[in-house]
Write an enzyme that holds these catalytic residues in place. Sequence first.
Site, short mmCIF file in Angstrom:
data_model
loop_
_atom_site.label_atom_id
_atom_site.label_comp_id
_atom_site.label_asym_id
_atom_site.label_seq_id
_atom_site.Cartn_x
_atom_site.Cartn_y
_atom_site.Cartn_z
N GLN A 77 13.86 25.00 -22.14
CA GLN A 77 14.58 25.71 -21.09
C GLN A 77 15.43 24.78 -20.24
O GLN A 77 15.25 23.56 -20.25
CB GLN A 77 13.60 26.46 -20.20
CG GLN A 77 12.95 27.65 -20.89
CD GLN A 77 12.22 28.54 -19.90
OE1 GLN A 77 11.03 28.42 -19.69
NE2 GLN A 77 12.95 29.46 -19.29
N HIS A 78 16.36 25.38 -19.52
CA HIS A 78 17.13 24.77 -18.43
C HIS A 78 18.23 23.81 -18.87
O HIS A 78 19.06 23.42 -18.04
CB HIS A 78 16.21 24.01 -17.46
CG HIS A 78 14.97 24.73 -17.07
ND1 HIS A 78 14.97 26.03 -16.60
CD2 HIS A 78 13.67 24.34 -17.09
CE1 HIS A 78 13.73 26.40 -16.34
NE2 HIS A 78 12.92 25.40 -16.63
N ASP A 280 11.08 28.37 -24.40
CA ASP A 280 9.92 27.91 -25.15
C ASP A 280 8.60 28.43 -24.58
O ASP A 280 7.70 28.83 -25.35
CB ASP A 280 9.90 26.38 -25.26
CG ASP A 280 10.07 25.67 -23.92
OD1 ASP A 280 10.16 26.34 -22.88
OD2 ASP A 280 10.12 24.42 -23.93
#
Length: 513
Positions: A77-78, A280
């Site tokens: 992520q991110h 995830d």
Amino acid sequence: MTQSTERTLVAGVDTSTQSCKVRVTDAATGELVRFGQAKHPDGTTINPECWWTAFQEAAAQAGGLDDVQAIAVGGQQHGMVLLDQQGNIIRDAMLWNDTSSAPQAAELIEKMGWAPTADGEPDDVLARGRFRWVQAVGSSPVASYTLTKVAWVAQHEPENAARIAAICLPHDWLSWRIAGYGPVAEGEDAHLDALFTDRSDASGTSYYDAANNQYRRDLIAMALQSDATGTPSDATTEIANSLTLPTVLQPNQAAPVKADPNIAGRNVPGGCLIAPGGGDNAMAALGLGMTEGDVSISLGTSGVAAAVSATPVYDPTGAVSGFADCTGHFLPLACTINGSRILDAARMILDVDYEGLNTLALASKPGACGITLVPYFDGERTPNRPDATATLSGMTLQNMHRENFARAFVEGMLCSQRDCMELIRSLGSPIDRILLIGGGAKSTAVRTLAPSILGMDVNMPATDEYVAIGAARQAAWVLSGEQQAPRWDVRIESTQTGKSHPAVYEAYAAARG
């Protein structure tokens, strides 16, 4: 390779920080059919083309994807992937573990808090800013989140910021490539509008409101405003409104594009469907079949405690992120930057392998005879201390033994996850069952000590690739056209029990402050 006549196959992809894994799976049972894996480069900024190369290598190792009828990608992520109008990558992707945007995170919180106080809001500017961010998008910005990285680029690389035509996440970008898209020549259409994502990954950007299913372009404009003013200019607002952001698909909605047959589904009539994919942690929850009352603690590169909630969770302090999950529910989550690497640090210091570390740690006593590790080696996200370092305290001439150091490192890692779990519990999420997963969960010492630190029995699912399983399960769900995800069995390998030692966590809490 010819299409199987005996069973329907789907593929789940896990494009994680460290590697890409491809799991070809029986859609009806979840049984593993084939598997491949390829490493990603180390670092906190990565050229996304490395992910594409690793995916191709992992797919080849898995025997190819010609017979796969649906595919989904779960991803770290991110991470910030910036594309120009031709679909070129503007700069290396800044990953979740890149903390250079910590100052921008603090600035965004302060900017949000500048407006006058309304009823029910904190008086302090920073507390008010965090409160408003949580109300807007479920989470308050920290250096991990995508929007803070956009702000960093706007301030430090204005020439790159001026080229941004689309912002996407690692799993979005890889799904787009699997559909056959990529950079094109000047004047050609790169089909940026074909980018898609899901609620779970979008909810980790700080510019998507999962509760109301909408992007907050005004917050992107705030991040692109490189000066200190809190209100974006008309020009910055226009830029933010013109950016292409991935279409947010619902959990069981197929993407409007199919996989490039040269990549997947060559032998499948009608082609290979692409599922929305997801972040995830949400994919791991789907792979584990988590429901309300469950909390997973994942000990990977990072440490993550996540629970399932039917309703949005708002933490006014910003410590718990109110993310969405991959089923239409929500996934309150607390994440530490320092996960199983804490064990690697212990092995390096003590010059032992994993088994040697286990033996040493289990030879010590609860509380490591007074030694406490606060394991913020690379700074920390929970609590939000990006500039922190690790500390060892309580050392005396009497307790300076290798066994105690080993025990302190294992206990410190588990205590940091207890912090995350308690934060989630404090917001009203019931915790009836703990599922311990990830590479760090393979440690005998971690398994043995977990109940005493976490304060309750700990279930150990069989070691497996749960992000890839979750992605495969989502692919099977989209392929089925049903309203509910298929039921796949999750084998619990063991349930760890043991006497709780609250004094260990109390000593840790005192040491970290």
